[in-house]
Design an enzyme around this catalytic site. Structure first.
Site, mmCIF file in Angstrom:
data_model
loop_
_atom_site.group_PDB
_atom_site.id
_atom_site.type_symbol
_atom_site.label_atom_id
_atom_site.label_comp_id
_atom_site.label_asym_id
_atom_site.label_seq_id
_atom_site.Cartn_x
_atom_site.Cartn_y
_atom_site.Cartn_z
ATOM 1 N N ARG A 152 0.864 -1.178 0.000
ATOM 2 C CA ARG A 152 0.000 0.000 0.000
ATOM 3 C C ARG A 152 0.904 1.234 0.000
ATOM 4 O O ARG A 152 2.072 1.177 0.415
ATOM 5 C CB ARG A 152 -0.898 0.017 1.228
ATOM 6 N N LYS A 179 -1.475 -2.475 7.467
ATOM 7 C CA LYS A 179 -2.834 -2.172 7.893
ATOM 8 C C LYS A 179 -3.191 -3.020 9.108
ATOM 9 O O LYS A 179 -2.907 -4.218 9.137
ATOM 10 C CB LYS A 179 -3.806 -2.452 6.745
ATOM 11 N N HIS A 254 -3.021 1.474 -5.137
ATOM 12 C CA HIS A 254 -3.996 0.417 -4.886
ATOM 13 C C HIS A 254 -4.196 -0.452 -6.126
ATOM 14 O O HIS A 254 -4.332 -1.674 -6.025
ATOM 15 C CB HIS A 254 -5.324 1.021 -4.431
ATOM 16 N N ARG A 257 -1.312 -2.678 -6.345
ATOM 17 C CA ARG A 257 -1.450 -3.744 -5.338
ATOM 18 C C ARG A 257 -2.396 -4.834 -5.865
ATOM 19 O O ARG A 257 -2.126 -6.034 -5.739
ATOM 20 C CB ARG A 257 -1.976 -3.146 -4.033
ATOM 21 N N HIS A 281 -3.325 -9.882 4.152
ATOM 22 C CA HIS A 281 -4.754 -10.041 4.392
ATOM 23 C C HIS A 281 -4.978 -10.852 5.670
ATOM 24 O O HIS A 281 -4.293 -11.851 5.901
ATOM 25 C CB HIS A 281 -5.432 -10.780 3.226
ATOM 26 N N TYR A 290 -9.532 -12.053 -5.968
ATOM 27 C CA TYR A 290 -8.675 -12.110 -7.149
ATOM 28 C C TYR A 290 -8.963 -13.322 -8.027
ATOM 29 O O TYR A 290 -8.439 -13.417 -9.138
ATOM 30 C CB TYR A 290 -7.202 -12.086 -6.732
#
Length: 309
Positions: A152, A179, A254, A257, A281, A290
């Site tokens: 990110r 994150k 993003h 990413r 994640h 995805y």
């Protein structure tokens, strides 16, 4: 780029006040630009629409009526997809909240289950070529590091010099400020990415602020901001001619990413659990996005139908 829509004086004043507030909102550069463009489009439509229900900029009922009519306009006249319509409504929610009215009471359509926006193979080539042409070693390192690590923007600018250790044959990116404090390590196996970072580290020694810990510096010697990163990517998007349906630059940290995750998933060689770990994640369902079809996948599927020759 699309032409700037003309607004009546009262709407122009409301828009100027909004963009001034938007400049200090806790949003990235790409989101600020998108919100401003979408709100201006709404106000330009509003100037000609004359919706019933009261003043949309001062009354809750008028706000709701205008938002519903605009949703219908986007769907039926401009033929926007549900995802795009919803994105416009999110921008309007932000605008109406700025006005003190709060979000509009308007429904959302369920978007099609489509994979997140990622660069196509052809766009990826154009992106990497545009990155290679950048005069600054710093910018070349940023472009390749984002493409080959899936970071990110906030994670990229938080890197310190020791967070990307390199050797002749190996490298890695240590993400300490992920994150939700989700730290991870991403192997940097691409030789061109390692070379770009190494070149920047050598050039960085002559920059103001070289004594600081930040890996990526601005011209004044401070740590580079995520806003600066996305502004740089806007320039790359223009150079690579990668734009969205509204003509705006369509490369952001993003999107890169998502491209990283899509490339890993669609290689057919990487387990989803591994992809999720590389991307930081916490939930496998996030990674499963995805595996969803892209628009190109749907077009390719239908093209296999027998032709009436």
């Amino acid at each position: 780029m699309p032409p700037r829509q003309h607004l009546p004086a009262s709407y122009e004043a409301a828009f100027d006040a909004y963009t001034a507030a938007l400049a200090t909102a806790p949003l990235d550069a790409h989101t600020r630009r998108a919100y401003a463009s979408r709100v201006r489009g709404f106000l330009a439509w509003l100037a000609d629409a004359d919706p019933a229900g009261g003043d949309p900029l001062t009354e809750a009922h008028g706000r709701d009526c205008a938002a519903r009519d605009y949703r219908s306009y986007l769907k039926t006249v401009l033929k926007r997809t549900p995802a795009t319509v919803n994105a416009h409504l999110v921008a309007l929610d932000h605008f109406f909240t700025h006005l003190g009215l709060g979000p509009a009471a308007v429904g959302r359509d369920e978007p099609e289950p489509i994979a997140p926006r990622a660069l196509t193979p052809r766009e990826q080539k154009r992106f990497l070529r545009a990155v290679e042409k950048r005069p600054l070693a710093r910018d070349r390192a940023i472009g390749r590091l984002l493409f080959y690590s899936g970071l990110r923007a906030s994670e990229l600018v938080a890197l310190d010099t020791g967070d990307v250790p390199l050797s002749a044959r190996k490298g890695k990116v240590i993400v300490r400020a992920g994150k939700n404090d989700n730290a991870r390590t991403v192997p940097l196996t691409d030789a061109s990415a390692r070379e770009a970072v190494a070149a920047w580290k050598r050039e960085r020694a002559d920059w103001p602020g070289a004594e600081s810990g930040a890996l990526f510096l601005n011209r004044r010697g401070g740590r580079l901001s995520d806003r600066s990163v996305n502004l740089f990517l806007d320039e790359i998007a223009a150079d690579a001619d990668v734009v969205d349906e509204d003509g705006h630059p369509a490369i952001s940290a993003h999107v890169l990413r998502h491209t990283f995750g899509t490339n890993l998933t669609r290689s057919g060689k990487v387990d989803l659990v591994v992809v999720g770990q590389l991307m930081g994640h916490k939930r496998l369902e996030t990674t499963r996005r995805y595996t969803l079809p892209t628009t190109s996948d749907l077009e390719a599927a239908v093209s296999n139908l027998p032709a009436d020759e």
